[in-house]
Design an enzyme around this catalytic site. Structure first.
Site, short mmCIF file in Angstrom:
data_model
loop_
_atom_site.label_atom_id
_atom_site.label_comp_id
_atom_site.label_asym_id
_atom_site.label_seq_id
_atom_site.Cartn_x
_atom_site.Cartn_y
_atom_site.Cartn_z
NE ARG A 170 56.25 -5.71 74.11
CZ ARG A 170 56.11 -5.42 72.80
NH1 ARG A 170 55.91 -4.18 72.41
NH2 ARG A 170 56.18 -6.37 71.89
CG HIS A 180 59.66 -10.08 70.57
ND1 HIS A 180 58.56 -10.53 71.25
CD2 HIS A 180 59.20 -9.08 69.75
CE1 HIS A 180 57.49 -9.86 70.87
NE2 HIS A 180 57.86 -8.97 69.97
CD GLN A 218 57.85 -10.48 65.69
OE1 GLN A 218 57.22 -9.65 66.31
NE2 GLN A 218 57.53 -10.82 64.44
CG ASP A 264 63.77 -4.94 65.26
OD1 ASP A 264 62.85 -4.12 65.03
OD2 ASP A 264 64.02 -5.35 66.42
CB CYS A 307 59.57 -7.88 64.51
SG CYS A 307 60.63 -6.49 64.96
NE ARG A 334 54.02 -11.70 67.68
CZ ARG A 334 54.31 -10.58 68.37
NH1 ARG A 334 54.72 -9.51 67.73
NH2 ARG A 334 54.22 -10.54 69.69
N1 CP Z 1 56.44 -6.87 66.72
C1 CP Z 1 55.89 -6.45 67.86
O1 CP Z 1 56.09 -7.00 68.94
O2 CP Z 1 55.09 -5.34 67.74
P1 CP Z 1 54.53 -4.47 68.96
O3 CP Z 1 55.70 -3.81 69.64
O4 CP Z 1 53.61 -3.47 68.32
O5 CP Z 1 53.81 -5.37 69.92
N1 NVA Z 2 63.76 -4.42 68.92
C1 NVA Z 2 62.48 -3.74 69.02
C2 NVA Z 2 61.37 -4.68 68.73
C3 NVA Z 2 59.97 -4.11 68.84
C4 NVA Z 2 58.92 -5.15 68.58
C5 NVA Z 2 62.35 -3.14 70.41
O1 NVA Z 2 62.76 -3.80 71.38
O2 NVA Z 2 61.87 -2.02 70.53
#
Ligand code: CP
Ligand code: NVA
Length: 303
Positions: free
Chosen positions: A102, A129, A132, A220, A260, A288
């Site tokens: 990440r 993502h 997701q 989101d 998400c 997930r």
């Molecule tokens: N949706 C998602 O990726 O959640 P987190 O940021 O908690 O991993």
């Molecule tokens: N768009 C959000 C998604 C988190 C899972 C972010 O990048 O923070």
């Protein structure tokens, strides 16, 4: 070497195969059947940003498959500061069988993939993502929706999750609409890729137009991780884009509401919609685990 950095790394057939594997793993898990295709194998998880769902589902998923996960905070290993991203990729490849990352910049996960000799999985970047999106469309697929016939509407920021949502919808043949304020739409390169994949996508500034007749409403946060300094401005820009009961009423009565998570309750979505009867956000969160277990099994388990 196959990586899962973008939804576009998969074909429609790959995705449908992963859905079947995820469904089987989900059924077997619920029946208490503990298959261990990852026995003796490990995956590394590198996180530059916080996470609840992604970290837990990858860690628990690896354990449930008989393997293990090693969590590495990026600040601890000094990704790109203490050591070049390429060297981290080369070293980790000597010890583990997959790398989940990440990252802030999509370029970082691409660099990991270029230099790793084990599969690299994008656990969220500023661009995409994909894990997701796989879980999200699996959630729709297992509900029996005909993905080539649905109208899926994105409401809000044209961000990383939006990009992967549109790309996956394109692979599966869904009709796609994104309602985003001017200047906050999906990246033009991503829209071009969506269209190259055969996607039918329309971008509009009008959330009501996007939601009208939709089978799926997805939103989101307005302020993604790393954009906190823009929060006040974004609250203003996106004010008309809240997923409210009134907006849900524009969609088909059978429409499902997706997010998400984490949600900023009272910003992009009201409590009544997030917790309401059309919300499937907890199914998404549960899936997930199953969708990523399918990815780990297929990419890592059989190497
Ligand atoms: N949706 C998602 O990726 O959640 P987190 O940021 O908690 O991993
Ligand atoms: N768009 C959000 C998604 C988190 C899972 C972010 O990048 O923070």
């Amino acid at each position: 070497m196959r990586h899962f950095v973008s939804v576009a790394d998969l074909t429609r057939e790959d995705v449908l195969h992963l859905f079947e594997v995820a469904a089987e793993l989900k059924t077997r898990r619920k029946a208490g059947d503990l298959a261990t295709p990852l026995a003796g194998r490990s995956i590394a998880l590198i996180f530059e940003k916080p996470s609840l769902r992604t970290r837990v589902t990858f860690e628990v998923g690896a354990v449930q498959l008989g393997g293990r996960a090693v969590y590495l905070m990026a600040s601890e290993i000094g990704l790109g500061t203490r050591e070049a991203v390429s060297d981290v990729a080369r070293n980790l490849s000597l010890w583990v069988d997959g790398i989940v990352a990440r990252v802030n910049s999509h370029e970082t996960v691409l660099t990991l993939a270029r230099h790793a000799t084990v599969p690299v999985f994008n656990a969220l970047s500023d661009r995409e993502h994909p894990c997701q999106a796989l879980a999200d469309y699996f959630t729709l697929w297992e509900r029996g929706l005909d993905l080539a016939r649905i109208h899926a509407a994105w409401i809000g920021d044209g961000n990383n999750v939006c990009h992967s949502f549109l790309l996956m919808g394109a692979l599966l043949g869904s009709r796609l609409t994104a309602a985003c304020p001017a200047g906050y739409g999906p990246a033009p390169e991503v829209l071009a890729l969506v269209r190259r994949l055969g996607g039918r996508v329309e971008v509009t500034p009008d959330p009501r137009a996007a939601a009208t007749g939709a089978d799926v409403l997805y939103t989101d946060v307005w302020t993604s991780m790393g954009q906190e300094a823009e929060q006040a401005r974004r609250r203003e820009v996106f004010r008309e884009y809240q997923l409210s009961d009134a907006l849900v009423r524009c969609a088909r009565p059978t429409a499902v509401v997706m997010h998400c998570l984490p949600a900023h309750r009272g910003e992009e979505i009201t409590d009544s919609v997030l917790d309401g009867p059309q919300s499937i956000v907890l199914d998404q969160a549960e899936n997930r685990l199953h969708a990523q277990k399918a990815v780990i099994k297929e990419f890592v388990g059989e190497r």
